[in-house]
Motif scaffolding. Structure first.
Motif, mmCIF file in Angstrom:
data_model
loop_
_atom_site.group_PDB
_atom_site.id
_atom_site.type_symbol
_atom_site.label_atom_id
_atom_site.label_comp_id
_atom_site.label_asym_id
_atom_site.label_seq_id
_atom_site.Cartn_x
_atom_site.Cartn_y
_atom_site.Cartn_z
ATOM 1 N N THR A 1 0.806 -1.219 0.000
ATOM 2 C CA THR A 1 0.000 0.000 0.000
ATOM 3 C C THR A 1 0.841 1.273 0.000
ATOM 4 N N LEU A 2 2.153 1.170 0.129
ATOM 5 C CA LEU A 2 3.014 2.346 0.213
ATOM 6 C C LEU A 2 3.293 2.926 -1.165
ATOM 7 N N GLY A 3 3.309 4.273 -1.239
ATOM 8 C CA GLY A 3 3.553 4.950 -2.511
ATOM 9 C C GLY A 3 4.692 5.941 -2.424
ATOM 10 N N SER A 4 4.499 7.123 -3.002
ATOM 11 C CA SER A 4 5.547 8.144 -3.091
ATOM 12 C C SER A 4 5.982 8.620 -1.711
ATOM 13 N N ALA A 5 7.292 8.894 -1.581
ATOM 14 C CA ALA A 5 7.861 9.314 -0.293
ATOM 15 C C ALA A 5 8.359 10.752 -0.372
ATOM 16 N N TYR A 6 8.243 11.466 0.756
ATOM 17 C CA TYR A 6 8.649 12.871 0.828
ATOM 18 C C TYR A 6 9.383 13.124 2.145
ATOM 19 N N TYR A 7 10.472 13.886 2.063
ATOM 20 C CA TYR A 7 11.177 14.299 3.275
ATOM 21 C C TYR A 7 10.448 15.481 3.901
ATOM 22 N N GLN B 1 -4.257 18.651 -5.292
ATOM 23 C CA GLN B 1 -5.718 18.658 -5.390
ATOM 24 C C GLN B 1 -6.335 17.292 -5.101
ATOM 25 N N ARG B 2 -5.704 16.540 -4.230
ATOM 26 C CA ARG B 2 -6.280 15.255 -3.819
ATOM 27 C C ARG B 2 -6.078 15.049 -2.330
ATOM 28 N N THR B 3 -7.120 14.565 -1.674
ATOM 29 C CA THR B 3 -6.981 14.158 -0.281
ATOM 30 C C THR B 3 -6.342 12.784 -0.260
ATOM 31 N N ARG B 4 -5.321 12.618 0.563
ATOM 32 C CA ARG B 4 -4.551 11.381 0.553
ATOM 33 C C ARG B 4 -4.396 10.827 1.960
ATOM 34 N N LEU B 5 -4.205 9.531 2.010
ATOM 35 C CA LEU B 5 -3.852 8.839 3.237
ATOM 36 C C LEU B 5 -2.357 8.584 3.191
ATOM 37 N N GLY B 6 -1.702 8.647 4.343
ATOM 38 C CA GLY B 6 -0.259 8.443 4.356
ATOM 39 C C GLY B 6 0.230 7.974 5.708
ATOM 40 N N VAL B 7 1.545 7.795 5.799
ATOM 41 C CA VAL B 7 2.178 7.408 7.054
ATOM 42 C C VAL B 7 3.384 8.308 7.303
ATOM 43 N N LEU B 8 3.647 8.562 8.558
ATOM 44 C CA LEU B 8 4.856 9.253 8.979
ATOM 45 C C LEU B 8 5.769 8.222 9.618
ATOM 46 N N ASP C 1 17.885 10.836 10.347
ATOM 47 C CA ASP C 1 17.572 11.963 11.231
ATOM 48 C C ASP C 1 16.279 12.671 10.846
ATOM 49 N N LEU C 2 15.623 12.205 9.796
ATOM 50 C CA LEU C 2 14.458 12.916 9.273
ATOM 51 C C LEU C 2 13.188 12.094 9.423
ATOM 52 N N MET C 3 12.071 12.795 9.391
ATOM 53 C CA MET C 3 10.788 12.130 9.260
ATOM 54 C C MET C 3 10.395 12.131 7.784
ATOM 55 N N VAL C 4 9.778 11.044 7.382
ATOM 56 C CA VAL C 4 9.365 10.863 5.996
ATOM 57 C C VAL C 4 7.862 10.687 5.942
ATOM 58 N N LEU C 5 7.226 11.410 5.024
ATOM 59 C CA LEU C 5 5.812 11.221 4.734
ATOM 60 C C LEU C 5 5.711 10.326 3.509
ATOM 61 N N GLN C 6 4.956 9.251 3.614
ATOM 62 C CA GLN C 6 4.804 8.342 2.486
ATOM 63 C C GLN C 6 3.333 8.090 2.233
ATOM 64 N N SER C 7 2.937 8.235 0.980
ATOM 65 C CA SER C 7 1.528 8.060 0.640
ATOM 66 C C SER C 7 1.111 6.612 0.837
ATOM 67 N N LEU C 8 -0.177 6.440 1.075
ATOM 68 C CA LEU C 8 -0.735 5.126 1.378
ATOM 69 C C LEU C 8 -2.003 4.943 0.546
ATOM 70 N N LEU C 9 -2.151 3.786 -0.066
ATOM 71 C CA LEU C 9 -3.367 3.519 -0.815
ATOM 72 C C LEU C 9 -4.560 3.439 0.126
ATOM 73 N N TRP C 10 -5.710 3.950 -0.333
ATOM 74 C CA TRP C 10 -6.938 3.749 0.410
ATOM 75 C C TRP C 10 -7.330 2.277 0.308
ATOM 76 N N ALA C 11 -8.096 1.794 1.279
ATOM 77 C CA ALA C 11 -8.436 0.369 1.323
ATOM 78 C C ALA C 11 -9.112 -0.102 0.037
ATOM 79 N N ASP C 12 -9.989 0.739 -0.546
ATOM 80 C CA ASP C 12 -10.707 0.302 -1.746
ATOM 81 C C ASP C 12 -9.872 0.432 -3.016
ATOM 82 N N GLU C 13 -8.625 0.903 -2.892
ATOM 83 C CA GLU C 13 -7.740 0.981 -4.050
ATOM 84 C C GLU C 13 -6.854 -0.256 -4.198
ATOM 85 N N VAL C 14 -6.841 -1.098 -3.190
ATOM 86 C CA VAL C 14 -6.037 -2.322 -3.241
ATOM 87 C C VAL C 14 -6.874 -3.424 -3.882
#
Length: 289
Positions: A104-110, A143-150, A155-168
């Motif tokens: 379910t993990l997608g694009s990552a951002y610092y 322009q999209r509401t997204r689910l993600g994980v921190l 030394d950094l925190m990473v935000l990574q997008s997460l698929l919605w349950a109905d997208e799997v």
């Protein structure tokens, strides 16, 4: 490295201002489509299939189609959705890290903290490390509401997008794999092979051979001046019906810059103008029909 978004992490009553940076970039060479006869760039036109005219970007809306019907949505309507405009990473819950399915993990951002927000940033980072938890968050981007994980990386925190349950998607062949008993000898041999190939993972040990060879090919052609033409801007061909050939990426980029630069008052004025323009356009369509 240039930040692509600025907002804040909402962690209970703690607010952590942060900037968002793309954590990955493609190393692929950018290849263009050209005419084999003269090497000219191939451009694409946004031509309306109803009237045949080439449509300027400012007159293009998005639409949803279902059951033979089409719902046209204006940019003003989409921008008016509150969730899409929010610049906040809202922490929803903390879950055991092993419960996050890698599928379910997608694009990552610092995430870089604001200079005045170093302490709450470090607090949240250390909390994730010590509790061995991952923060499930909701945020808006492009322009999209997204689910993600921190999560923490170095030394950094990473935000990574997460698929919605109905997208799997569930595989249609699940449960149809025939039984094929594995013998103890076969299992022991497979385990031995894994043991022989087991070592610490080093991502730098692997190279994209295709891109390496593609770059070598391009460099060799440049050195030999074989099939090389001037890359400067060529005159654009004339377009019938008064239209113009528009570079899609350039138009999108210009549109985004214009939206960022707009003030609240200008947006209200544009909404009124857009509503009037839409009414005028509908009236013209009705008159033609």
């Amino acid at each position: 490295m240039r930040s692509m978004w600025a907002g804040a992490i909402a962690f209970g009553l703690v607010n952590v201002p942060v900037k968002l940076y793309a954590a990955a970039s493609s190393h692929d060479l950018s290849l263009h489509q050209v005419h084999d006869a003269d090497g000219g760039r191939i451009r694409y036109q946004r031509r309306c299939e109803t009237c045949g005219e080439i449509v300027p970007y400012e007159h293009i809306h998005r639409a949803y189609e279902a059951d033979g019907k089409r719902v046209v949505l204006t940019e003003e309507e989409l921008e008016g959705l509150p969730a899409e405009a929010a610049h906040e990473i809202q922490v929803l819950q903390f879950v055991p890290s092993e419960q996050i399915d890698p599928l379910t993990l997608g694009s990552a951002y610092y995430l870089e903290p604001d200079a005045r927000a170093a302490k709450p940033y470090l607090l949240l980072r250390s909390t994730l490390q010590q509790t061995e938890r991952t923060a499930v968050v909701k945020y808006a981007l492009r322009q999209r509401t997204r689910l993600g994980v921190l999560r923490v990386r170095g030394d950094l925190m990473v935000l990574q997008s997460l698929l919605w349950a109905d997208e799997v998607r569930e595989p249609e062949f699940a449960g149809r794999i025939p039984e094929a008993p594995v013998t103890d000898a076969e299992q022991a041999m497979a385990n031995l092979l894994v043991a022989q190939l087991s070592e610490d993972f080093d991502p730098t040990a692997y190279v994209d051979d295709y891109q390496v060879q593609l770059k070598e090919l391009v460099e060799a052609r440049l050195a030999a001046e074989e099939g090389v033409i001037a890359a400067g801007p060529a005159p654009m061909p004339a377009v019938e019906e008064g239209g113009e050939v528009i570079d899609l990426m350039a138009a999108l980029r210009a549109s985004l810059e214009r939206k960022r630069a707009g003030s609240g008052e200008a947006r209200v004025a544009e909404n009124r103008t857009g509503d009037q323009t839409t009414r005028d356009r509908l009236a013209k369509r009705k008159a033609r029909s």
